[in-house]
Design an enzyme around this catalytic site. Structure first.
Site, mmCIF file in Angstrom:
data_model
loop_
_atom_site.group_PDB
_atom_site.id
_atom_site.type_symbol
_atom_site.label_atom_id
_atom_site.label_comp_id
_atom_site.label_asym_id
_atom_site.label_seq_id
_atom_site.Cartn_x
_atom_site.Cartn_y
_atom_site.Cartn_z
ATOM 1 N N LEU A 530 0.879 -1.206 0.075
ATOM 2 C CA LEU A 530 -0.059 0.000 -0.090
ATOM 3 C C LEU A 530 0.732 1.133 -0.051
ATOM 4 C CD1 LEU A 530 -2.747 -0.881 2.828
ATOM 5 C CD2 LEU A 530 -3.274 -0.699 0.096
ATOM 6 N N GLY A 533 5.674 3.562 4.995
ATOM 7 C CA GLY A 533 5.345 4.676 6.177
ATOM 8 C C GLY A 533 6.818 4.848 6.768
ATOM 9 N N GLY A 534 6.717 5.556 7.887
ATOM 10 C CA GLY A 534 7.970 6.022 8.601
ATOM 11 C C GLY A 534 8.765 4.871 8.915
ATOM 12 N N PHE A 535 8.410 3.793 9.386
ATOM 13 C CA PHE A 535 9.361 2.647 9.871
ATOM 14 C C PHE A 535 9.258 1.477 9.098
ATOM 15 C CE2 PHE A 535 9.808 5.117 13.586
ATOM 16 C CZ PHE A 535 11.075 4.923 13.909
ATOM 17 N N VAL A 538 3.891 -0.699 4.158
ATOM 18 C CA VAL A 538 2.529 -1.298 4.725
ATOM 19 C C VAL A 538 1.868 -2.094 3.673
ATOM 20 C CG1 VAL A 538 0.143 -0.335 5.344
ATOM 21 C CG2 VAL A 538 2.280 0.941 5.914
ATOM 22 N N ASP A 649 4.712 13.081 13.168
ATOM 23 C CA ASP A 649 4.965 13.099 11.965
ATOM 24 C C ASP A 649 3.318 13.347 11.100
ATOM 25 O OD1 ASP A 649 6.248 12.642 9.562
ATOM 26 O OD2 ASP A 649 6.239 10.514 9.650
#
Ligand SMILES: *[C@@H]1O[C@H](CO)[C@@H](O)[C@H](O)[C@H]1NC(C)=O
Ligand SMILES: *[C@@H]1O[C@H](CO)[C@@H](O)[C@H](O)[C@H]1NC(C)=O
Ligand SMILES: *[C@@H]1O[C@H](CO)[C@@H](O)[C@H](O)[C@H]1NC(C)=O
Ligand SMILES: *[C@@H]1O[C@H](CO)[C@@H](O)[C@H](O)[C@H]1NC(C)=O
Ligand SMILES: *[C@@H]1O[C@H](CO)[C@@H](O)[C@H](O)[C@H]1NC(C)=O
Ligand SMILES: *[C@@H]1O[C@H](CO)[C@@H](O)[C@H](O)[C@H]1NC(C)=O
Ligand SMILES: *[C@@H]1O[C@H](CO)[C@@H](O)[C@H](O)[C@H]1NC(C)=O
Length: 829
Positions: A530, A533-535, A538, A649
């Site tokens: 998808l 993301g930050g880490f 997804v 964030d």
């Protein structure tokens, strides 16, 4: 001598008593009566009518009980709510055919059958079946009244339950209040004629259990009912009545069905050898028996492994309240997946086997057509949610047609018995179903080939090893395991493993099992990606119960300890707000750490506002609602939740939109939880996204609720302008904030508004929003409003302070190559 006479006298007395017993009458007439202490005994001596006291009570009731059963077993009570407190009770038959009980008061009766028949000679007789009947004249006369028409808590053979369509009289059972009180209790077992007839066990007005429809052989909800039962159930449905009754071929067996005061229906038989009642059937049995245990359109399967959740959604449906489901409360039920729809849109039917057919109160039955025509009829009518055959025969021949026209209630799956149910699903679901049917058969073939190949190989090895070395027995045994019955099914069981494998470490938030996540995301296939993301990345996934999820797979080097991760996840799990994405669970296994969120079909806000075509679908009112929603979510994070959360964030891609375009803030991966009175903190690991970071945070590593306010301001300006702050590359190389500030100075602020908004917006409101945005991005934290100030200003027409100069730290002459990149580590000090 003396003792001899005494013995003789005693014997005589015994003989007299015996004589009395043997000649006990079974009939009373208008001139006779039955006093407390006297009995009316049926001709076969099986039943007796008389006054009794139940359990520890001393009250007297008139009732019918088994005559030949050592344990006092009452099957019918006359004055169940009007006890007599002494032994003065008398039963008599008056000259209008009324049975009347009088207590101490000889004038006002305690109980009466309330009939008034013509003629003045009547007789009341206790029949061999346990039925007390009143005839006109002698026993050849017309029936005036019978106790079988007024059941209490017990169904005896030949007794009917159901409805007399001519008189409207309903035959139903009601429990006693307690063992000591035969008064009308809270449980009842009653037929409901709405739709197609079914019996329900009720507690008050609440349905507890359902028999299911009568399918010609048995009740759809009682799969154990076979023709080999010691009793035969008779079901009648004609213009006179709809009823069920049962017969016992062997009349020497005493059998009864009771609605117990603790809310169960028990079938019991008297065991002469043990001198006690033995129950051989009782409902509700397992949890899936309870009416609508998995809610509307849910499906209950109690054969899941211990510890797993028994509720699933029917095909094409997903949980209505995902969180409740994950906390193992399925009662909220399921809703249709929001897709193409199931009305003349290439939909189809998925077959469910061994089902208890859904509640028939919304069903229509047509016995003249077969299953194929049934499908056609169902397809024609968009309100039809599913169908099945109405009747089965012992030979397995199905006939008739039931169609359901509403939510499918109280469906369950049996491990044996049950019927085929066809559930209407949309085109996507149907295509997947057909595909899986094909691949199943393919898989079967592959497995068969592999197994036979391995078997052949094993045989060769076996023979060789036997020839060459006899010592390797042990090892060969290990090989043997390949052929244990378990190994062929092991693939299936891991696939079917439920997602609720909790390790017990965290009772509040489900710990998902890695295997299930791997299956759900098709082994993290890139087609399910998808976004990033930050880490970590997804993925989209679908659990075997049909629920769609978003799985955030944290990068392995995220540097966070397992304990720290768990704590944070647990804390975040407690956050619940309309404008926050719901965390459904997490997974820690091997070196994987994953967060499982609800899946939101409309993806990130960035995919709308920065896209010219999709952006035009977001008119001003909607954008304003999104801004307000984000503000409310942030207020909740900052002050209304039990914790004080700094998101760190906030940006367009971290605001997801649900099906109705409501914003939901996501990605708390970097969120920090503050103590209630902590205002500011310092970090040497600055995380966040360029363009959204406040100057004090990016440059000094200082973060606070005011750094989130800054990010919010940037986001607000982006939503209005449809442009990214950090990619804004105008003439003067200033970013979006700078550009807005310049236009504000020149009083041309409205120039910034997204051209697709020009028609739908009110310039006053837009101007006010931009003004608020500028207040949020002011250079000094003390000048910036709090999020609750912002929410207030958005909703109320108050005068706003003038904004001071915003921070311009992101001017990047020459155009930046670092665009929407999330920085994970910047050593700031
Ligand atoms: C009553 O019970 C006795 C022994 O328990 C048995 O011999 C007799 O046949 C029974 N009578 C009836 C009517 O069942
Ligand atoms: C029995 O009930 C009657 C009224 O029905 C009452 O007057 C009488 O006192 C009661 N007797 C006892 C022993 O409770
Ligand atoms: C008979 O009628 C009386 C008064 O209407 C009522 O209280 C009582 O419950 C009725 N009895 C039965 C058995 O229906
Ligand atoms: C009971 O009797 C009925 C008809 O008399 C018969 O059809 C049925 O098979 C019998 N059941 C058993 C268990 O003997
Ligand atoms: C009611 O049913 C429960 C459960 O089957 C049982 O334990 C209890 O003894 C029953 N009560 C009576 C009065 O039969
Ligand atoms: C049953 O279906 C057939 C075929 O559609 C129709 O002609 C008939 O009227 C239906 N009968 C009932 C009772 O609805
Ligand atoms: C579909 O079935 C419902 C429920 O029986 C009925 O009310 C409706 O008229 C039907 N619609 C059509 C188009 O046949």
């Amino acid at each position: 001598m003396c003792s001899f006479t005494i013995l003789l006298l005693l014997l005589l007395l015994l003989l007299l008593l015996l004589l009395q017993f043997c000649t006990a009458r079974d009939t009373i007439t208008t001139i006779q009566s039955l006093k407390d202490g006297q009995l009316l005994v049926s001709g076969n001596k099986a039943f007796a009518l008389g006054f009794f006291s139940p359990g520890k009570s001393t009250n007297r009731y008139l009732g019918i009980r088994y005559n030949n059963v050592s344990e006092q077993t009452v099957v019918w009570v006359a004055n169940r709510d009007r006890p007599i407190n002494d032994t003065s009770g008398v039963l008599s038959l008056d000259n209008t055919g009324n049975l009347v009980i009088h207590g101490p008061d000889k004038k006002i009766p305690v109980w009466s059958t309330n009939v008034s028949a013509s003629g003045n000679v009547f007789s009341a007789q206790l029949l061999d079946s346990g039925n007390l009947v009143v005839f006109q004249g002698d026993s050849k006369g017309a029936l005036v009244w019978q106790s079988f028409d007024y059941p209490t808590d017990t169904l005896l053979p030949l007794m009917k339950l159901g409805v007399d369509r001519r008189t409207g009289l309903s035959w139903f059972l009601t429990s006693w209040k307690s063992r000591d009180d035969p008064g009308i209790g809270e449980y009842s077992f009653k037929m409901d004629l709405i739709g197609y007839p079914e019996f329900f066990l009720y507690k008050g007005l609440v349905r507890l259990w359902r028999t299911g429809l009568w399918n010609g052989v048995r009740w759809s909800g009682v799969p154990t009912m076979t023709p080999k039962f010691i009793f035969n159930v008779h079901y009648v449905d004609n213009q006179n009545e709809v009823s069920m009754s049962y017969l016992i071929n062997d009349t020497s067996i005493f059998s009864r069905m009771v609605v117990n005061e603790s809310g169960t229906i028990d079938r019991l038989t008297w065991h002469t050898d043990h001198q006690q009642w033995i129950g051989f059937w009782s409902v509700p049995g397992d949890q899936c028996d309870y009416y609508s245990h998995c809610g509307a359109n849910g499906n209950c399967d109690s054969s899941v492994n211990a510890g797993e959740f028994e509720c699933m959604c029917l095909p094409g449906f997903e949980p209505k309240l995902a969180r409740d489901w994950y906390l193992r409360d399925g009662s909220s039920g399921c809703k249709r997946k929001r897709r193409g729809g199931t009305c003349q849109n290439q939909e189809g039917f998925i077959k469910m086997i061994r089902a208890k057919l859904p509640d028939t109160s919304t069903a229509l039955v047509n016995k003249t057509i077969g299953l194929k025509e049934c499908e056609t009829e169902c397809l024609k009518n968009c309100s039809c949610q599913g169908y099945s055959s109405a009747e089965i025969s012992l030979g397995g021949i199905e006939s008739g047609c039931v169609t359901w026209h509403g939510d499918l209630m109280d469906t369950r799956e049996f491990s044996s018995g049950g019927q085929d149910l066809y559930v209407r699903v949309d085109a996507v679901e149907f295509a997947q179903y057909l595909k899986s049917q094909q691949s199943h058969s393919k898989k079967g073939m592959v497995v068969a080939i592999v197994v036979s190949f391995v078997a052949a190989l094993f045989f060769v090895i076996c023979v060789l090893s036997r020839l060459v070395m006899r010592k390797r027995k042990g090892k060969r045994r290990q090989n043997n395991l390949l052929f244990s019955p378990n190994s062929s099914t092991s693939f299936k069981t891991t696939q079917m493993e439920n997602q609720f494998d909790e390790s017990g470490t965290n009772a509040e938030l489900p710990l998902f099992n890695l295997t299930n996540i791997v299956v759900a995301t098709d082994n993290f296939s890139s087609s399910n990606k998808l976004g990033r993301g930050g880490f970590g990345i997804v993925y989209k996934g679908q659990l075997h119960n049909g629920q769609e999820i978003a799985v955030k797979r944290l990068a392995k080097n995220s540097g966070q300890g397992v304990e720290e991760f768990k704590n944070e996840v647990t804390l975040i799990a407690k956050l619940q707000h309309r404008n926050l994405v719901r965390l459904l669970g997490y997974c820690i296994e091997q070196d994987e750490k994953m967060l499982i969120y609800e899946y939101l079909p409309n993806k990130g806000l960035d995919s709308f506002i920065f896209d010219k075509t999709k952006g035009s679908s977001l008119e001003w009112r909607k954008r304003f609602e999104i801004i307000l929603g984000i503000a409310r979510g942030m207020v909740y994070l900052h002050q209304d939740s039990r914790l004080r959360i700094i998101h760190r964030d906030l940006k367009a891609s971290n605001v997801l939109l649900d099906a109705s375009m409501n914003p939901k803030i996501s990605d708390f991966g970097m969120a920090r939880i503050f103590g209630a009175d902590q205002i500011e903190a310092n970090t040497n690991r600055v995380v966040g996204t360029y363009g959204y970071m406040s100057p004090e945070y990016a440059m000094e590593g200082l973060f606070s609720i005011k750094s989130d306010v800054f990010s919010f301001g940037v986001l607000l300006l982006e939503i209005i302008s449809g442009r990214k702050n950090n990619s804004y590359n105008q003439d003067n190389f200033v970013n979006l904030i700078g550009h807005v500030w310049n236009l504000w100075g020149e009083e041309k602020t409205l120039d910034i508004v997204d051209s697709s908004l020009a028609e739908s917006c009110s310039s006053q409101e837009v101007l006010r929003c931009i003004h608020i945005g500028l207040l949020c991005v002011q250079e000094f934290t003390t000048d910036r409003p709090t999020m609750s100030d912002v929410a207030f200003m958005l909703c109320n027409e108050t005068t706003l302070p003038l904004p001071k100069q915003p921070a311009f730290i992101f001017d990047r002459p020459g155009g930046s190559s670092i665009n929407d990149l999330t920085l994970t580590t910047i050593q700031a000090r």
